[in-house]
Design a protein around this motif. Sequence first.
Motif, short mmCIF file in Angstrom:
data_model
loop_
_atom_site.label_atom_id
_atom_site.label_comp_id
_atom_site.label_asym_id
_atom_site.label_seq_id
_atom_site.Cartn_x
_atom_site.Cartn_y
_atom_site.Cartn_z
N ASN A 132 0.83 -1.20 0.00
CA ASN A 132 0.00 0.00 0.00
C ASN A 132 0.87 1.26 0.00
OD1 ASN A 132 -2.07 1.79 0.24
ND2 ASN A 132 -2.91 0.93 2.13
N ILE A 144 1.05 5.61 0.13
CA ILE A 144 0.38 6.68 0.86
C ILE A 144 0.40 7.96 0.03
CG2 ILE A 144 0.36 8.01 2.99
CD1 ILE A 144 2.05 5.68 4.19
N HIS A 174 3.19 9.96 -3.85
CA HIS A 174 2.97 8.98 -2.80
C HIS A 174 4.29 8.45 -2.26
CE1 HIS A 174 2.65 6.93 -6.77
NE2 HIS A 174 3.56 6.15 -6.22
N HIS A 218 5.88 5.08 0.58
CA HIS A 218 5.58 3.79 1.19
C HIS A 218 6.26 3.70 2.54
CE1 HIS A 218 5.01 -0.40 1.97
NE2 HIS A 218 6.30 -0.65 1.91
N LYS A 244 -6.09 2.29 5.33
CA LYS A 244 -5.85 3.32 4.31
C LYS A 244 -5.24 4.53 4.97
CE LYS A 244 -5.57 5.51 0.63
NZ LYS A 244 -4.46 5.13 -0.25
N TYR A 245 -4.10 5.00 4.41
CA TYR A 245 -3.38 6.14 4.98
C TYR A 245 -3.22 7.26 3.95
CZ TYR A 245 -2.12 2.57 8.42
OH TYR A 245 -2.17 1.58 9.36
N ARG A 246 -3.07 8.47 4.46
CA ARG A 246 -2.82 9.62 3.61
C ARG A 246 -2.05 10.66 4.41
NH1 ARG A 246 -7.83 10.57 0.15
NH2 ARG A 246 -6.90 8.75 -0.86
N THR A 247 -1.28 11.50 3.74
CA THR A 247 -0.44 12.49 4.41
C THR A 247 -0.93 13.90 4.12
OG1 THR A 247 1.46 10.98 4.21
CG2 THR A 247 1.94 13.28 4.70
N ILE A 280 0.67 12.05 9.04
CA ILE A 280 0.24 10.81 8.40
C ILE A 280 -1.01 10.34 9.12
CG2 ILE A 280 0.86 8.44 7.80
CD1 ILE A 280 3.82 9.35 8.10
N LYS A 292 -4.60 7.81 9.39
CA LYS A 292 -5.31 6.57 9.04
C LYS A 292 -6.78 6.89 8.89
CE LYS A 292 -6.47 3.64 12.21
NZ LYS A 292 -6.44 2.61 13.30
#
Length: 257
Positions: free
Chosen positions: A95, A97, A124, A126, A135-138, A156, A158
């Motif tokens: 996955n 990010i 993105h 990793h 699921k992660y995003r920054t 970061i 979740k």
Amino acid sequence: MLYISDNLKWLRNKLNLTQLEAAHGMKFGVDQYKKYEYGKNVPPAESLLVISRFYHISIDLLLTVDLSKVSIDNLLKLEDNRIVLPIVVNKEGENLIEIVTHKAKAGYTAGGYADFTFISELDHIHLPWLNKNEKYRTFPIDGDSMPPHNSKSYIIGKYIEKIGDVIDGKTYVVITTNREMVYKRLNKNGTNSFAFNSDNTFYNSFDVKFSEIAEIWEYVGSVERENFKPQTYDVNTLEEIIRRLQMDMTAIKQKLS
């Protein structure tokens, strides 16, 4: 651009159906169906619901995403089909990010979080220690309300699917329907809102209703672009602290009286 006609043809071919079989399966007239697939007519809302249920694909995907170029298995369908988050993976299937930069922030809060193309074009990274099933995003930080993080920090987060999963006292990045992105410490305030609190006491807390929240991302780490500096206070800062304490005491006395 709408992709519904191309998607109808692609989905039908994927299931090896003829136009007649697809039309009968959705209880459309053959001529009616052909007009949808050839792009002569755009299906009305009632027909889109039928197509969506027949193929088990959200209307959002049917209309806005070229399904021939996307792996449907690599999409995370969220509750009520309000938004679809693409899950970007590397060659090893790990996955990745997405990074929402300061430059991309305005587009993200303006509805980019629900735009598959917008999300898929973000840079993105990793991080191998994160749970591959989450699921992660920054996200970028603005200001100094949450020290030691500042405008050069990235949080970061979740993804939190349900508001009920928010834990009082933890920190979260929240996207509101008012096109705001805030990083605060949350506490439930009654049955329909959160109190948003800053760790920097110079900033007052404020309430946001559940209905005004588009996304919530729980803090799991940060990326810092400068060393943390010890917090210092000058005379003006101390005067401001005293002034705020006096205001708070006055407010308390007024409530008691």
